[in-house]
Design a protein around this motif. Structure first.
Motif, PDB file in Angstrom:
ATOM      1  N   GLY A 165      75.841  48.162  57.848  1.00 11.59           N
ATOM      2  CA  GLY A 165      75.582  49.195  56.853  1.00 11.59           C
ATOM      3  C   GLY A 165      74.210  49.842  56.988  1.00 11.59           C
ATOM      4  O   GLY A 165      73.248  49.228  57.436  1.00 11.59           O
ATOM      5  N   HIS A 166      74.150  51.132  56.620  1.00 10.07           N
ATOM      6  CA  HIS A 166      72.896  51.886  56.521  1.00 10.07           C
ATOM      7  C   HIS A 166      72.197  52.005  57.885  1.00 10.07           C
ATOM      8  O   HIS A 166      72.799  51.757  58.928  1.00 10.07           O
ATOM      9  CB  HIS A 166      71.984  51.255  55.459  1.00 10.07           C
ATOM     10  CG  HIS A 166      72.713  51.002  54.175  1.00 10.07           C
ATOM     11  ND1 HIS A 166      72.966  51.992  53.273  1.00 10.07           N
ATOM     12  CD2 HIS A 166      73.313  49.871  53.677  1.00 10.07           C
ATOM     13  CE1 HIS A 166      73.669  51.494  52.270  1.00 10.07           C
ATOM     14  NE2 HIS A 166      73.892  50.215  52.489  1.00 10.07           N
ATOM     15  N   ASP A 167      70.935  52.388  57.856  1.00  9.43           N
ATOM     16  CA  ASP A 167      70.102  52.497  59.057  1.00  9.43           C
ATOM     17  C   ASP A 167      68.673  52.354  58.579  1.00  9.43           C
ATOM     18  O   ASP A 167      68.312  52.839  57.503  1.00  9.43           O
ATOM     19  CB  ASP A 167      70.309  53.852  59.745  1.00  9.43           C
ATOM     20  CG  ASP A 167      69.571  53.937  61.071  1.00  9.43           C
ATOM     21  OD1 ASP A 167      70.202  53.710  62.109  1.00  9.43           O
ATOM     22  OD2 ASP A 167      68.353  54.215  61.055  1.00  9.43           O
TER      23      ASP A 167
ATOM     24  N   VAL B   1      79.558  45.638  57.093  1.00  8.82           N
ATOM     25  CA  VAL B   1      78.738  44.526  56.587  1.00  8.82           C
ATOM     26  C   VAL B   1      77.545  45.067  55.786  1.00  8.82           C
ATOM     27  O   VAL B   1      76.765  45.875  56.300  1.00  8.82           O
ATOM     28  CB  VAL B   1      78.246  43.639  57.750  1.00  8.82           C
ATOM     29  CG1 VAL B   1      77.295  42.561  57.243  1.00  8.82           C
ATOM     30  CG2 VAL B   1      79.436  43.022  58.472  1.00  8.82           C
ATOM     31  N   HIS B   2      77.429  44.614  54.548  1.00  6.60           N
ATOM     32  CA  HIS B   2      76.360  45.050  53.653  1.00  6.60           C
ATOM     33  C   HIS B   2      75.780  43.854  52.903  1.00  6.60           C
ATOM     34  O   HIS B   2      76.343  42.764  52.890  1.00  6.60           O
ATOM     35  CB  HIS B   2      76.910  46.043  52.615  1.00  6.60           C
ATOM     36  CG  HIS B   2      77.235  47.384  53.178  1.00  6.60           C
ATOM     37  ND1 HIS B   2      76.492  48.508  52.903  1.00  6.60           N
ATOM     38  CD2 HIS B   2      78.230  47.782  54.018  1.00  6.60           C
ATOM     39  CE1 HIS B   2      77.016  49.545  53.548  1.00  6.60           C
ATOM     40  NE2 HIS B   2      78.070  49.138  54.233  1.00  6.60           N
ATOM     41  N   GLY B   3      74.636  44.098  52.275  1.00  5.35           N
ATOM     42  CA  GLY B   3      74.107  43.192  51.262  1.00  5.35           C
ATOM     43  C   GLY B   3      73.963  43.995  49.983  1.00  5.35           C
ATOM     44  O   GLY B   3      73.520  45.147  50.013  1.00  5.35           O
ATOM     45  N   ASP B   4      74.313  43.426  48.854  1.00  4.88           N
ATOM     46  CA  ASP B   4      74.328  44.178  47.600  1.00  4.88           C
ATOM     47  C   ASP B   4      72.938  44.186  46.969  1.00  4.88           C
ATOM     48  O   ASP B   4      72.082  43.365  47.314  1.00  4.88           O
ATOM     49  CB  ASP B   4      75.352  43.535  46.648  1.00  4.88           C
ATOM     50  CG  ASP B   4      75.903  44.537  45.639  1.00  4.88           C
ATOM     51  OD1 ASP B   4      75.510  45.725  45.695  1.00  4.88           O
ATOM     52  OD2 ASP B   4      76.728  44.135  44.798  1.00  4.88           O
TER      53      ASP B   4
ATOM     54  N   PRO C 282      64.823  44.613  54.565  1.00  7.06           N
ATOM     55  CA  PRO C 282      65.799  45.678  54.277  1.00  7.06           C
ATOM     56  C   PRO C 282      67.240  45.263  54.578  1.00  7.06           C
ATOM     57  O   PRO C 282      67.507  44.536  55.534  1.00  7.06           O
ATOM     58  CB  PRO C 282      65.373  46.820  55.211  1.00  7.06           C
ATOM     59  CG  PRO C 282      64.079  46.418  55.816  1.00  7.06           C
ATOM     60  CD  PRO C 282      63.990  44.923  55.725  1.00  7.06           C
ATOM     61  N   GLU C 283      68.153  45.795  53.772  1.00  4.60           N
ATOM     62  CA  GLU C 283      69.581  45.572  53.994  1.00  4.60           C
ATOM     63  C   GLU C 283      70.000  46.034  55.394  1.00  4.60           C
ATOM     64  O   GLU C 283      70.812  45.382  56.050  1.00  4.60           O
ATOM     65  CB  GLU C 283      70.390  46.328  52.938  1.00  4.60           C
ATOM     66  CG  GLU C 283      71.896  46.182  53.104  1.00  4.60           C
ATOM     67  CD  GLU C 283      72.677  47.095  52.173  1.00  4.60           C
ATOM     68  OE1 GLU C 283      72.051  47.788  51.354  1.00  4.60           O
ATOM     69  OE2 GLU C 283      73.925  47.117  52.290  1.00  4.60           O
ATOM     70  N   ALA C 284      69.436  47.172  55.863  1.00  7.04           N
ATOM     71  CA  ALA C 284      69.826  47.698  57.179  1.00  7.04           C
ATOM     72  C   ALA C 284      69.532  46.679  58.278  1.00  7.04           C
ATOM     73  O   ALA C 284      70.337  46.470  59.191  1.00  7.04           O
ATOM     74  CB  ALA C 284      69.094  49.007  57.464  1.00  7.04           C
TER      75      ALA C 284
HETATM   76 ZN   LIG Z   1      74.882  48.656  51.550  1.00  5.44          ZN
END
Ligand SMILES: [Zn+2]
Length: 308
Positions: free
Chosen positions: A100-102, A193-196, A136-138
């Motif tokens: 997820g994200h960047d 795949v992410h983290g909330d 960071p989540e990314a």
């Molecule tokens: Zn996310």
């Protein structure tokens, strides 16, 4: 189940207990249901995945419209493929992963705040969340996907990833392009795949599956829900905590662009709550991220054992 016997006969098995110990160990039933794990050797990439660049359509088209949306822009990371590193239960399978994200999204706000139609009007992407200590989540998602990719390839799968790097120089890809990526590459499924970033009191994973949405997900919503329950089962077998802040580990949603734009069974896994102290400890250690990758691997294998 086709190739399991061969894998079990040849693989060096790692007991689940060796995968991580920060949480409650799985029940005996869950432990018995967990597939074997062959370790992936070598360092885990943190900023650069490598891999073979794969072609993507120069533009992706939101389903149900004739208007082309965002191009696979030059400022985006590139999508890449990885060949299997060994034969195994997943030989012949193609699996798409979407970290997820960047890392650069927050530095390219004007680009990632541009909107497009993905079953609803959404921004290209968001910055994602972070632990309270600033991890960071990314970066977390990129690392977990790198570990998951290596596990899948070590069991015979070809793995496709939506972004090949984690640097502040890039941004995106837009969510619609992420969603349409897996079908372009002929993948059997995609896991995002992410983290909330939920209130800090709650912890644990939940899995988001696409709601039935005619013209968008009508062809994948049922299979995606099956995939979601297998991911929940796999993560549970890996000793990961189910969500304590939602009523169910399964969320079915119509407002997630990556899911709406997919044409293969797809789920988004909010693997933990980065704002929760206990979950942040898992996210912030290599052992914790390896355990998360292993739980995701279990889920994918469980799904593919019964998938059409
Ligand atoms: Zn996310």
């Amino acid at each position: 189940m086709r190739r399991l016997a061969a894998v079990l006969a040849t693989a060096a098995l790692i007991p689940l207990a060796a995968v991580g110990t920060a949480q409650a160990t799985p029940t005996p039933a869950a432990r018995a249901a967990a597939p074997a794990v062959v370790p992936a050797l070598g360092p885990t990439p943190s900023t650069w995945e490598g891999g073979r660049p794969v072609p993507v359509a120069p533009r992706w088209w939101p389903q149900g419209t004739s208007k082309p949306s965002a191009a696979w822009a030059s400022g985006w990371p590139k999508p890449v493929a990885f060949a299997p590193t060994a034969k195994g239960e997943l030989s012949g399978r193609k699996i798409a992963l979407d970290p997820g994200h960047d890392l650069g999204n927050s530095l390219h706000l004007s680009a990632i705040n541009q909107t497009s139609w993905v079953g609803l009007t959404k921004t290209c992407n968001t910055s994602g969340t972070a632990t309270n200590a600033g991890y960071p989540e990314a970066s977390y998602a990129f690392d977990v996907v790198a570990r998951l990719r290596r596990l899948l390839a070590a069991h015979g799968a070809t793995v496709y990833i939506t972004r090949d790097r984690n640097t502040t120089a890039t941004y995106g890809p837009c969510v619609g392009a992420r969603g349409s990526f897996a079908a372009q590459e002929g993948a059997d499924l995609m896991v995002s795949v992410h983290g909330d970033g939920a209130p800090s009191s709650g912890r644990g994973f939940h899995v988001i599956a696409p709601a039935y949405y005619k013209g968008y997900t009508d062809d994948i919503s049922t299979e995606s829900r099956t995939l979601a329950w297998n991911m929940i089962s796999g993560l549970t077998a890996g000793g990961l905590q189910r969500t304590t802040y939602l009523p169910s580990p399964l969320s079915v949603r119509k407002d997630v662009g990556t899911l709406n734009m997919s044409d293969v069974p797809t789920v988004m896994v909010e693997t933990l709550n980065m704002r929760n102290a206990a979950d942040a400890r898992i996210a912030s250690t290599a052992a914790g991220r390896q355990r998360m990758a292993t739980g995701l691997y279990y889920g994918i294998v469980k799904y593919l054992r019964t998938a059409p």
